[in-house]
Structures are given as C-alpha cells and as structure tokens.
Design an enzyme around this catalytic site. Structure first.
Site, mmCIF file in Angstrom:
data_model
loop_
_atom_site.group_PDB
_atom_site.id
_atom_site.type_symbol
_atom_site.label_atom_id
_atom_site.label_comp_id
_atom_site.label_asym_id
_atom_site.label_seq_id
_atom_site.Cartn_x
_atom_site.Cartn_y
_atom_site.Cartn_z
ATOM 1 C CG ASN A 172 -2.290 1.149 1.645
ATOM 2 O OD1 ASN A 172 -1.077 2.298 1.510
ATOM 3 N ND2 ASN A 172 -2.902 0.935 1.655
ATOM 4 C CG ASP A 174 -3.260 4.597 0.753
ATOM 5 O OD1 ASP A 174 -3.026 4.401 -0.327
ATOM 6 O OD2 ASP A 174 -4.291 4.257 1.816
ATOM 7 C CG HIS A 175 1.047 6.292 4.567
ATOM 8 N ND1 HIS A 175 0.178 7.159 5.288
ATOM 9 C CD2 HIS A 175 0.491 5.387 5.520
ATOM 10 C CE1 HIS A 175 -0.877 6.573 5.673
ATOM 11 N NE2 HIS A 175 -0.328 5.127 5.636
ATOM 12 N NE ARG A 183 7.540 21.280 3.756
ATOM 13 C CZ ARG A 183 8.520 21.270 3.970
ATOM 14 N NH1 ARG A 183 9.309 21.548 2.060
ATOM 15 N NH2 ARG A 183 9.022 21.429 4.290
ATOM 16 C CG HIS A 208 -7.917 3.972 1.393
ATOM 17 N ND1 HIS A 208 -8.417 3.667 2.504
ATOM 18 C CD2 HIS A 208 -9.703 3.922 1.331
ATOM 19 C CE1 HIS A 208 -9.650 3.994 3.074
ATOM 20 N NE2 HIS A 208 -10.239 4.755 2.232
ATOM 21 N NE ARG A 210 -8.957 8.500 4.308
ATOM 22 C CZ ARG A 210 -9.462 7.765 5.377
ATOM 23 N NH1 ARG A 210 -8.324 6.735 5.880
ATOM 24 N NH2 ARG A 210 -10.174 7.663 6.615
ATOM 25 N NE ARG A 214 -7.442 11.406 5.568
ATOM 26 C CZ ARG A 214 -7.828 10.382 7.186
ATOM 27 N NH1 ARG A 214 -6.606 9.823 7.442
ATOM 28 N NH2 ARG A 214 -8.708 10.940 7.188
ATOM 29 C CD GLU A 235 -7.189 0.057 1.991
ATOM 30 O OE1 GLU A 235 -7.987 0.622 2.690
ATOM 31 O OE2 GLU A 235 -6.582 -1.044 2.103
ATOM 32 C CB THR A 266 -9.059 1.353 8.287
ATOM 33 O OG1 THR A 266 -8.563 2.083 6.763
ATOM 34 C CG2 THR A 266 -10.728 0.899 7.790
ATOM 35 C CD GLU A 316 -7.193 -6.075 3.166
ATOM 36 O OE1 GLU A 316 -7.876 -6.142 2.780
ATOM 37 O OE2 GLU A 316 -6.662 -5.660 4.082
ATOM 38 C CG HIS A 356 -5.115 -1.500 9.185
ATOM 39 N ND1 HIS A 356 -4.716 -1.120 10.268
ATOM 40 C CD2 HIS A 356 -5.980 -1.059 8.793
ATOM 41 C CE1 HIS A 356 -4.962 0.181 10.042
ATOM 42 N NE2 HIS A 356 -5.206 -0.396 9.192
HETATM 43 N N1 PXP Z 1 -6.028 -3.140 4.328
HETATM 44 C C1 PXP Z 1 -6.584 -2.438 4.753
HETATM 45 C C2 PXP Z 1 -8.495 -2.462 4.537
HETATM 46 C C3 PXP Z 1 -6.044 -0.456 5.268
HETATM 47 O O1 PXP Z 1 -6.857 0.271 5.469
HETATM 48 C C4 PXP Z 1 -4.993 -0.330 4.565
HETATM 49 C C5 PXP Z 1 -4.616 1.001 5.750
HETATM 50 O O2 PXP Z 1 -4.724 1.747 4.833
HETATM 51 C C6 PXP Z 1 -3.986 -1.316 4.850
HETATM 52 C C7 PXP Z 1 -4.511 -2.887 4.805
HETATM 53 C C8 PXP Z 1 -2.710 -1.710 5.764
HETATM 54 O O3 PXP Z 1 -2.015 -0.988 6.435
HETATM 55 P P1 PXP Z 1 -1.210 -0.709 7.100
HETATM 56 O O4 PXP Z 1 -0.357 0.183 6.928
HETATM 57 O O5 PXP Z 1 -0.594 -0.065 8.730
HETATM 58 O O6 PXP Z 1 -0.436 -1.702 7.040
#
Ligand code: PXP
Length: 406
Positions: A172, A174-175, A183, A208, A210, A214, A235, A266, A316, A356
């Site tokens: 994932n 996202d981060h 920024r 994800h 959202r 964000r 997601e 989440t 999941e 997660h």
């Molecule tokens: N699975 C789902 C459904 C999630 O919402 C997330 C976080 O976006 C993850 C897995 C991944 O979680 P983590 O970033 O804590 O590894």
C-alpha cells in the site's frame, strides 16, 4: 441439527471465540458424519478445559491428568463401524465426544498445525470410537482404526484443499502520497514508488482513494492503472462518487472499507451485517463490470457469513488488533481469531486476504496461516524505506513472509 456442541468450561481458549469454534466444528462434524454414513445420526461434541477433562479421565478411565479426547457411545460395544445402516437405525444418537481444547491447542503447537486441524483429528478419532472402532482391543483393530482415521483426515484435507502457497505481498503506497501532500507538490510520487515496489518483488499495489483525498489523488489511480505490471487493488468506501470512479478506472479488484473523516487510518472492519443492501448493490455493479470485490472485516464469523451473502469474492481480515496487542497472551488470542476466521471463510468458498498494521515482527505468523492469498502492507514498509530505501524495505518484508515457509 445432528451435531450438538456444548461448551463445558470457561477456559481462555474457549472464551476467545466460542461462536467461531462452534461454526467450524459444526461444519467438520457434519461433513464427517456424511463420510461415515451417519448423516442422519446425532452426536454431541463437548468442548472443555484440562481441569474438566482430568475429572472425566479419572472418573471413567481411572487415569490421572487430562487427555485430548474421550468418547461415550450411546450403545456400548456396537460394531457397525461405518457400514450403511438400515433406515430404522439411521437416526440413532451416536453418543458424546469430549475434547479438551487446551490439550488440543498444545498438541497443535507441538505438531505445527492449526488448532482446527488438531480438533479435526480428534473429532475423527472420537467419531470412529462411537461407531465401534477400538484401537485398544487388538493390533488388528488398532490398524483398522488408524488407517480409517488417516483415510478420513486425508479426504477432508483434500476436500478442503487449500493453497499451500505463501501469501503474496501487496504494498500500500498511500503514505508516499501522504509525504507528497504534506507540501502539496509532486514529490515523492506514489506511481514511481509503486514501480519500485514491483521491481523489488511486490505482487500487487494497493491504494486507498479516500473521499477527502488526503493522500492518494484521482490522478494517481489513473496513472497506476496504466503503468502497473502487477495488480491494482483499489481500497474505497462504498459511496457513489468513488464507486463511479472505480467502474471507470477498472482496477483488478476493489476492497471495500469503512471510512471516517477524522480517523488517522481505517479503524475497524466494515459492518457487513448492517449494510447488506448497499453492499449487495455495489457488488452487483462491480461483478457486472468484472471487478472482484473484497470486504475488509474484523475476524468475526457473523461478518464472514454476511460477506458471503452479499456476494463478495474475498474478505480481507483485519489484523490490527493482533498487531496492536499489548502482551503475548492477547496477541495469541487475536491470532487464533484470525486463523479460525480464515479457515471458516475459506470453507465457505470465500477467498481470504489479510492486512492492517502488519510490520516486520508480526507478519511471519500471519503469513503462515493456510489459505491466506494476499497480505496488504503499507505503513511499516514505507516507514522503513525512509532508512533503508524502498527497494530494501520491500525485500525485507518479503523475507518475513518467506520465513513462514520454514
Ligand atoms: N488493509 C486495509 C483495508 C487498510 O485500510 C490498510 C491501511 O490503509 C491496510 C491494509 C494497510 O495497513 P498498514 O498501512 O497499517 O500496513
């Protein structure tokens, strides 16, 4: 119902998830009764702790300490084995099988198998005793009982043939987008990051999108769709705007998650039971468009059943509580919940992913659960990449999964 399940004590193992144990044992017992030509008969399975089992073992066999399983046939000395019975005898009560879940748990750990597999072995043993097999009578009878046991266990394993493969690592990203959004510019780019993850061995990319945008932006999802060499798992919340985007972009699969504006991440699984109608509608649309749907749920038997009802392809399983456990006892409890829910979902014909909060300490154990196909991991890998680089961070997480093989 031909199988009565009774919880005869309050040991921790039994308290963890009695409904899960019950659902699993119910299904296995019914399946076994069919295999031994007793599908119309009744049997009681009594689950207890070591202390209660010690009492029974002393009282009925004059032996001290607990044992794993005891059988009490309704009719002593019957020797029908698993022959087909005439109709008038087919509805008989076979008797009681007492199982110490505590002993079963210890034995499972020693043998390196799941609690559920060990319980299945003990159920088979107990059932065969009820229909007249007895390994204590002679070597010949022992051989006959053990070979029938093996046959039934192999059959059940084959019937529920699970993927023996290790779960695949999906990352994932996202981060990476979170850092970019800090920024408001263009770097670092989650699309580029996804490519690096793929080159390091990730088998899929998760983002994800959202509602508050964000981190991941619409542009990211579109570009990922065009550039990924592996699979894109989107997601998303079950809301009209995002559903439309998913239908347009056509990810390889979607994962439906609950979404709250103020949450940091989440927070829990989706409440499928109370959202069946809306979920059913979305899943129908996705299925028409050829997009498989996964639902992110807490490890809970009722949510699994609801996910199956609304037509999900995958669930999941939320691993957050297992990862956040404050002590080993708590972690064990959460682990068994996930393990048993995975088994239940698998048996119901759902495909199973998990994720997660997984990190470099908690992943290996989850990766060892049979039947889990994909692990979705984000924060831990992206956080580690700040120190060792993204390529290395992904490879180290892959090594954690590979360790489960050993
Ligand atoms: N699975 C789902 C459904 C999630 O919402 C997330 C976080 O976006 C993850 C897995 C991944 O979680 P983590 O970033 O804590 O590894």
């Amino acid at each position: 119902m031909p199988v009565n399940i009774v919880f005869a004590s309050h040991h921790n193992t039994l308290k963890t998830a009695p409904y899960l144990l019950e659902a699993l044992i119910q299904r296995r017992s019914q399946f076994l009764l069919e295999q031994i030509n007793r599908s119309e008969s009744t049997v009681s399975v009594v689950l207890m702790d070591d202390a209660s089992m010690t009492d029974y073992n002393q009282q009925y066999r004059s032996k001290s300490g607990p044992t794993n399983v005891l059988s009490f046939p309704t009719v002593e000395g019957q020797h029908d084995m698993d022959q087909v019975l005439p109709d008038e005898l087919a509805h008989d009560e076979l008797g009681d099988i007492l199982i110490s879940v505590e002993t079963a748990q210890r034995e499972a750990q020693k043998k390196g198998i799941s609690l559920h597999q060990r319980l299945t072995e003990l159920l088979i043993h107990g059932l065969l005793h009820l229909i007249g097999y007895d390994h204590e009578i002679s070597d010949e009878q022992a051989e006959s009982m053990f070979s029938r046991e093996k046959e039934l266990f192999d059959f059940i394993q084959h019937h529920y043939a699970r993927r023996k493969k290790m779960p695949q690592l999906t990352i994932n990203v996202d981060h990476i987008a979170t850092i970019r959004q800090a920024r408001g510019g263009t770097e670092p780019d989650p699309v580029l990051a996804a490519g690096i993850c793929e080159l390091a061995g990730a088998k899929g990319i998760v983002v994800h999108l959202r509602e508050d945008r964000r981190h991941i932006q619409d542009r990211d999802v579109r570009l990922l769709r065009q550039t990924l060499k592996t699979r894109l798992n989107l997601e998303m919340a079950n809301v009209k705007e995002i559903v439309e985007i998913a239908l347009e972009i056509q990810p390889d699969m979607i994962t439906l998650v609950p979404e709250k504006r103020k949450e940091l991440t989440t927070e829990g699984g989706l409440d499928v039971m109370n959202n069946k109608k809306k979920l059913f509608k979305t899943i129908r649309k996705m299925t028409k468009a050829g997009i498989p749907v996964s639902i992110f749920i807490d490890p809970d038997a009722a949510q699994v059943a609801a996910a199956q009802e609304v037509g999900a392809t995958y669930v999941e399983l939320h691993t957050g509580r297992y990862c956040d456990a404050e002590n080993e006892q708590e972690r064990d409890k959460e682990f068994h919940l996930i393990e048993q829910t995975a088994e239940l979902a698998f048996e119901k014909g759902l495909r199973v992913n998990a994720g997660h909060g997984l990190d470099y300490r908690t992943t290996t154990r989850i990766a060892g659960i049979p039947g889990i196909e994909e692990l979705s991991i984000g924060h831990a890998v992206i956080a580690r990449s700040a120190f060792v680089g993204l390529d290395q961070a992904v490879r180290e997480m892959q090594a954690c999964i590979d360790q489960a093989r050993q």
